[in-house]
Design a protein around this motif. Structure first.
Motif, PDB file in Angstrom:
ATOM      1  N   ARG A 105      37.145  49.571 -71.866  1.00  0.00           N
ATOM      2  CA  ARG A 105      37.856  49.328 -70.620  1.00  0.00           C
ATOM      3  C   ARG A 105      37.715  47.865 -70.162  1.00  0.00           C
ATOM      4  NH1 ARG A 105      36.253  54.715 -67.049  1.00  0.00           N
ATOM      5  NH2 ARG A 105      37.516  56.225 -68.252  1.00  0.00           N
ATOM      6  N   CYS A 106      36.588  47.297 -70.459  1.00  0.00           N
ATOM      7  CA  CYS A 106      36.310  45.922 -70.000  1.00  0.00           C
ATOM      8  C   CYS A 106      36.727  44.870 -71.017  1.00  0.00           C
ATOM      9  CB  CYS A 106      34.820  45.767 -69.693  1.00  0.00           C
ATOM     10  SG  CYS A 106      34.258  46.742 -68.281  1.00  0.00           S
ATOM     11  N   HIS A 107      37.327  45.304 -72.140  1.00  0.00           N
ATOM     12  CA  HIS A 107      37.782  44.359 -73.171  1.00  0.00           C
ATOM     13  C   HIS A 107      36.648  43.441 -73.619  1.00  0.00           C
ATOM     14  CE1 HIS A 107      41.904  45.657 -72.391  1.00  0.00           C
ATOM     15  NE2 HIS A 107      41.683  45.448 -71.090  1.00  0.00           N
ATOM     16  N   GLY A 108      35.444  44.034 -73.737  1.00  0.00           N
ATOM     17  CA  GLY A 108      34.298  43.301 -74.278  1.00  0.00           C
ATOM     18  C   GLY A 108      33.569  42.412 -73.295  1.00  0.00           C
ATOM     19  N   SER A 109      33.957  42.360 -72.028  1.00  0.00           N
ATOM     20  CA  SER A 109      33.285  41.513 -71.037  1.00  0.00           C
ATOM     21  C   SER A 109      31.931  42.112 -70.689  1.00  0.00           C
ATOM     22  CB  SER A 109      34.148  41.384 -69.784  1.00  0.00           C
ATOM     23  OG  SER A 109      33.420  40.789 -68.736  1.00  0.00           O
ATOM     24  N   LYS A 110      30.847  41.403 -71.001  1.00  0.00           N
ATOM     25  CA  LYS A 110      29.499  41.922 -70.736  1.00  0.00           C
ATOM     26  C   LYS A 110      29.244  42.092 -69.244  1.00  0.00           C
ATOM     27  CE  LYS A 110      27.189  40.327 -74.931  1.00  0.00           C
ATOM     28  NZ  LYS A 110      26.045  39.559 -75.494  1.00  0.00           N
ATOM     29  N   ASP A 141      30.474  52.561 -61.394  1.00  0.00           N
ATOM     30  CA  ASP A 141      31.769  52.290 -60.759  1.00  0.00           C
ATOM     31  C   ASP A 141      32.570  51.363 -61.670  1.00  0.00           C
ATOM     32  OD1 ASP A 141      33.920  51.721 -59.185  1.00  0.00           O
ATOM     33  OD2 ASP A 141      32.766  51.122 -57.414  1.00  0.00           O
ATOM     34  N   VAL A 142      33.542  51.950 -62.371  1.00  0.00           N
ATOM     35  CA  VAL A 142      34.357  51.157 -63.287  1.00  0.00           C
ATOM     36  C   VAL A 142      35.190  50.139 -62.522  1.00  0.00           C
ATOM     37  CG1 VAL A 142      36.187  51.237 -65.028  1.00  0.00           C
ATOM     38  CG2 VAL A 142      34.442  53.025 -64.972  1.00  0.00           C
ATOM     39  N   LEU A 169      34.412  48.510 -59.895  1.00  0.00           N
ATOM     40  CA  LEU A 169      33.580  47.349 -59.599  1.00  0.00           C
ATOM     41  C   LEU A 169      33.453  46.451 -60.823  1.00  0.00           C
ATOM     42  CD1 LEU A 169      31.690  45.758 -57.733  1.00  0.00           C
ATOM     43  CD2 LEU A 169      29.827  47.266 -58.452  1.00  0.00           C
ATOM     44  N   GLY A 170      33.310  47.071 -62.000  1.00  0.00           N
ATOM     45  CA  GLY A 170      33.225  46.283 -63.217  1.00  0.00           C
ATOM     46  C   GLY A 170      34.498  45.501 -63.478  1.00  0.00           C
ATOM     47  N   LEU A 171      35.649  46.154 -63.276  1.00  0.00           N
ATOM     48  CA  LEU A 171      36.914  45.466 -63.497  1.00  0.00           C
ATOM     49  C   LEU A 171      37.120  44.347 -62.477  1.00  0.00           C
ATOM     50  CD1 LEU A 171      39.226  48.514 -64.324  1.00  0.00           C
ATOM     51  CD2 LEU A 171      38.269  46.836 -65.915  1.00  0.00           C
ATOM     52  N   ALA A 172      36.655  44.546 -61.221  1.00  0.00           N
ATOM     53  CA  ALA A 172      36.738  43.480 -60.220  1.00  0.00           C
ATOM     54  C   ALA A 172      35.899  42.282 -60.647  1.00  0.00           C
ATOM     55  CB  ALA A 172      36.284  44.000 -58.861  1.00  0.00           C
ATOM     56  N   THR A 173      34.733  42.560 -61.219  1.00  0.00           N
ATOM     57  CA  THR A 173      33.888  41.473 -61.726  1.00  0.00           C
ATOM     58  C   THR A 173      34.597  40.724 -62.848  1.00  0.00           C
ATOM     59  OG1 THR A 173      31.869  42.656 -61.146  1.00  0.00           O
ATOM     60  CG2 THR A 173      31.690  40.940 -62.828  1.00  0.00           C
ATOM     61  N   GLN A 174      35.243  41.506 -63.748  1.00  0.00           N
ATOM     62  CA  GLN A 174      35.969  40.872 -64.843  1.00  0.00           C
ATOM     63  C   GLN A 174      37.085  39.981 -64.306  1.00  0.00           C
ATOM     64  OE1 GLN A 174      38.127  43.579 -67.321  1.00  0.00           O
ATOM     65  NE2 GLN A 174      38.271  42.159 -69.042  1.00  0.00           N
ATOM     66  N   SER A 175      37.791  40.439 -63.265  1.00  0.00           N
ATOM     67  CA  SER A 175      38.874  39.648 -62.684  1.00  0.00           C
ATOM     68  C   SER A 175      38.343  38.358 -62.072  1.00  0.00           C
ATOM     69  CB  SER A 175      39.612  40.476 -61.633  1.00  0.00           C
ATOM     70  OG  SER A 175      40.603  39.706 -60.996  1.00  0.00           O
ATOM     71  N   LEU A 176      37.207  38.456 -61.371  1.00  0.00           N
ATOM     72  CA  LEU A 176      36.607  37.256 -60.779  1.00  0.00           C
ATOM     73  C   LEU A 176      36.193  36.260 -61.859  1.00  0.00           C
ATOM     74  CD1 LEU A 176      34.423  38.822 -57.933  1.00  0.00           C
ATOM     75  CD2 LEU A 176      36.406  37.336 -57.647  1.00  0.00           C
ATOM     76  N   ALA A 177      35.624  36.770 -62.948  1.00  0.00           N
ATOM     77  CA  ALA A 177      35.195  35.885 -64.032  1.00  0.00           C
ATOM     78  C   ALA A 177      36.397  35.194 -64.677  1.00  0.00           C
ATOM     79  CB  ALA A 177      34.408  36.676 -65.075  1.00  0.00           C
ATOM     80  N   ALA A 178      37.474  35.954 -64.897  1.00  0.00           N
ATOM     81  CA  ALA A 178      38.662  35.355 -65.501  1.00  0.00           C
ATOM     82  C   ALA A 178      39.281  34.325 -64.565  1.00  0.00           C
ATOM     83  CB  ALA A 178      39.668  36.452 -65.838  1.00  0.00           C
ATOM     84  N   ASP A 179      39.304  34.638 -63.252  1.00  0.00           N
ATOM     85  CA  ASP A 179      39.868  33.690 -62.287  1.00  0.00           C
ATOM     86  C   ASP A 179      39.045  32.405 -62.239  1.00  0.00           C
ATOM     87  OD1 ASP A 179      41.738  33.098 -60.019  1.00  0.00           O
ATOM     88  OD2 ASP A 179      39.850  33.039 -58.924  1.00  0.00           O
TER      89      ASP A 179
END
Length: 734
Positions: free
Chosen positions: A265-270, A281-282, A284-294
């Protein structure tokens, strides 16, 4: 600032004003610009250092994110974490920043229960107000600007920016520092030196390797606990007890299948995997991934630059001469955008050819595009001289044509030429002719009087005449050679004006004398203050300055009388590796109007232009660099007005009396015979002899003019009787 620029550069057509404005208010361009370097923390704290190293640290409490300082300022950033729900993980819930310069400014951000961010400035709540300038809510305070948009940003002293945003009940931070803090930082955001290898440096100066385990990184992070030095206004609600976070390696060991699902689901983002597994909370994890990509996308944008164009943006041409210039674009895959027009061509390799065909307004920007499709523009400035001769071009005095980038240089006409482009030849009658010789505006002076030879302006010969010496009349041979105007500088003195030779008696001669320059004529004197940009001897400085002054358009420079180096004890600021010199320089006046006007009205700007322009130093053949000159570098010591100069140019130096001194703007001081200004009245014939002008009165009708200037009228008796007898004869005939 904008109003001053508008008045000096846009509302006037004199580029000299804009150049002066740019000296006092240098423009800030993009060349050499380095964007602020960002660092950040988000999610269940995942930290990216200033050097780009990423790691996860789940400490609980108040921590030092950044300590930064330079010679004048210091900056501190603290972060406060709390447990993420019931998970063995933490997240940021408050930040505090303190900037110290002349004053101390502290800003605190706290996440409230409704998800809003409360902001304190120096421990006081602030109110934001809408600003049309930024289209956001802002709060101004000395030393800090607060902007409330999608994030709440504090900009300290226009240099350091801290942006705080809230997502999924978690605060994240992005901190940007200017380049002056490089090699001056420490804390959880690392040692900023473009080397990630030393980012895990502890307060005692020791470091752990960047490939350390999660447990070792956690122990490193705890060394940066703020403790009693916390910046927050309110202490922690309860002291931090023993807290050990759960690490990603343990989460994977406990449930490999859940780990693989999160990884998918996270496309490999640790960071996303950890936040999803530690909190369950998935989202929350995806929000973290979005912040990191931004965050990474913003870093990429900040470091994406257009090509850098190198080359002189100013081009100068004389009339229709062809000007070629080579420009270079530095950058990945950079090339120039071609431009084709009748007057200007730009090739893809950066070769520019300008061949003026007229004075139509011209505006062209040089454009270079890189492989990232970002373009750089260089605004070209064109200066055209349309004077008849190149030496008449005054590139320091220009006007802008039609609001374009084309400037037209002024013309300084020499040798009697006139017109806007010095296209009209000199008036052949302006210098006057030999007394008694007429002048035609096209052909010039007429022939010399009978018995004399010459060009009509200068006449000589040997007419016989008798003059009285005592009581004896002796035949004399009078040799005349009359020269109008003053001797030019460097020319031999005028020949003997009059030589009286009684035959066979002794010879009487007057010594030759020249009317220019008088021995007692004062010199134009200035005091010049210059600053060299490298060490030099007094002789080198004096030789260089003398060469530059000697290269001025009007060759009037004579010598220097004094040169003094200003030491560091001088009240003038003394800069290291720069020398200051004070000179006294003299320039020679003469009778020429161009020289007088130049020395009295144009000398200071000519000196400034010669020092500041490459052309002046190139013509002088010198390479010693000087700091740019301004008007306050030059002080007038001796400057004579035209009225004050008059007494130094008497008109009796040639042995002729009665000549009158006149000042003609294009010519200067000229001795003119009263014969040329209507000395003899009533049609009398004027002849200028050594003793002065003499009138030969010519009778007309029944009148016979008399007096030294034929100013009186007398009736001729013979003419009157003749008319009377004629009338009587007519009556008798009738």
């Amino acid at each position: 600032e904008l109003e001053a620029f508008d008045w000096c550069c846009r509302r006037v057509a004199k580029p000299l004003f804009c150049t002066r404005f740019a000296e006092k208010r240098p423009r800030v361009g993009c060349e050499g610009y380095v964007p602020p370097t960002p660092a950040g923390a988000f999610g269940d704290p995942h930290i990216t250092t200033l050097d780009g190293l990423t790691y996860t640290f789940n400490g609980l409490g108040d921590f030092v994110l950044l300590l930064a300082s330079d010679a004048q300022t210091s900056f501190v950033l603290h972060g406060r974490t709390a447990r993420t729900g019931t998970a063995q993980a933490t997240n940021f819930m408050a930040f505090a920043a303190q900037y110290i310069s002349n004053t101390t400014t502290t800003v605190e951000w706290t996440l409230e229960s409704q998800g809003d961010i409360q902001v304190l400035l120096n421990n006081k709540t602030i109110q934001f107000s809408y600003s049309q300038d930024t289209a956001d809510e802002v709060h101004y305070s000395p030393g800090v600007l607060l902007v409330n948009a999608s994030s709440v940003t504090a900009v300290f002293d226009g240099a350091i920016a801290v942006s705080i945003s809230a997502t999924s009940g978690i605060l994240s931070v992005v901190c940007s520092l200017p380049d002056r803090y490089r090699n001056g930082t420490k804390g959880l955001l690392g040692v900023w030196d473009h080397d990630p290898a030393d980012d895990f440096q502890m307060p005692n100066g020791t470091s752990i390797p960047v490939n350390s385990s999660e447990e070792e990184i956690y122990s490193y992070g705890m060394t940066w606990a703020a403790g009693e030095h916390s910046l927050f206004a309110q202490p922690l609600d309860s002291p931090v007890m023993n807290f050990t976070p759960v690490f990603l390696s343990r989460l994977r060991q406990e449930n490999e299948s859940q780990y693989q699902l999160a990884a998918s689901r996270c496309h490999g983002s640790k960071e996303c995997i950890y936040d999803s597994l530690s909190t369950g909370d998935v989202a929350l994890g995806l929000a973290t991934q979005s912040l990191a990509a931004d965050f990474q996308q913003k870093k990429t944008v900040l470091n994406a630059f257009p090509p850098v164009i190198t080359g002189d943006a100013s081009l100068t041409a004389f009339r229709t001469e062809r000007v070629r210039r080579q420009y270079h674009a530095v950058g990945m895959g950079a090339h120039f955008v071609p431009h084709l027009s009748p007057e200007l061509n730009i090739s893809e390799s950066g070769t520019l050819t300008w061949e003026p065909h007229g004075m139509a307004p011209l505006t062209v920007n040089l454009e270079a595009v890189g492989s990232n499709n970002l373009a750089a523009l260089l605004q070209l400035r064109f200066t055209l001289c349309s004077c008849s001769r190149s030496q008449e071009c005054d590139y320091s005095d220009t006007v802008t044509l039609g609001g374009s980038a084309l400037q037209l240089a002024a013309c300084r006409c020499d040798n009697g030429y006139s017109g806007p482009f010095c296209q009209d030849p000199p008036d052949p009658c302006a210098q006057g002719c030999f007394p008694g010789v007429g002048c035609n505006s096209h052909t010039g002076c007429g022939p010399c009087p009978a018995g004399l030879t010459g060009d009509g302006r200068h006449c000589s010969g040997h007419p016989s005449r008798s003059i009285s010496l005592g009581a004896t009349l002796l035949p004399l041979q009078i040799s005349m050679s009359v020269h109008r105007g003053w001797c030019a500088q460097g020319m031999p003195p005028a020949p003997t004006q009059w030589a009286a030779t009684p035959a066979p008696a002794r010879t009487v001669r007057r010594a030759p004398r020249c009317g220019f320059p008088p021995a007692d004529l004062p010199r134009r004197s200035i005091q010049l203050w210059v600053r060299t940009l490298q060490n030099a001897t007094a002789g080198e400085v004096n030789g260089t300055v003398s060469a530059i002054l000697g290269s001025l358009e009007v060759k009037a420079f004579q010598s220097n009388t004094n040169i003094t180096q200003i030491s560091s004890s001088s009240p003038v600021l003394f800069l290291q590796d720069r020398q200051q010199w004070l000179h006294l320089y003299e320039f020679a006046y003469n009778s020429r109007g161009t020289v007088i006007r130049f020395l009295n009205e144009e000398l200071q700007w000519a000196i400034i232009g010669a020092f500041n322009g490459r052309r002046g130093q190139r013509e002088a053949g010198t390479h010693l660099p000087f700091q740019h000159l301004h008007r306050d570098n030059i002080t007038d010591l001796v400057k004579l007005t035209v009225a004050e100069l008059r007494r130094y140019f008497p008109c009796d130096l040639y042995g002729y009396k009665g000549y009158q001194l006149h000042y003609v703007g294009t010519t200067g001081f000229v001795c003119i015979s009263p014969c040329k200004t209507g000395y003899c009245q009533r049609g009398g014939r004027c002849q200028h002899l050594p003793e002065g002008p003499t009138c030969s009165c010519l009778p007309f009708s029944i009148f016979s003019p008399t007096g030294t200037r034929c100013e009186r009228l007398a009736i001729s008796l013979a003419a009157f009787l003749g008319i009377l007898l004629g009338a009587l004869a007519l009556l008798c005939l009738l």
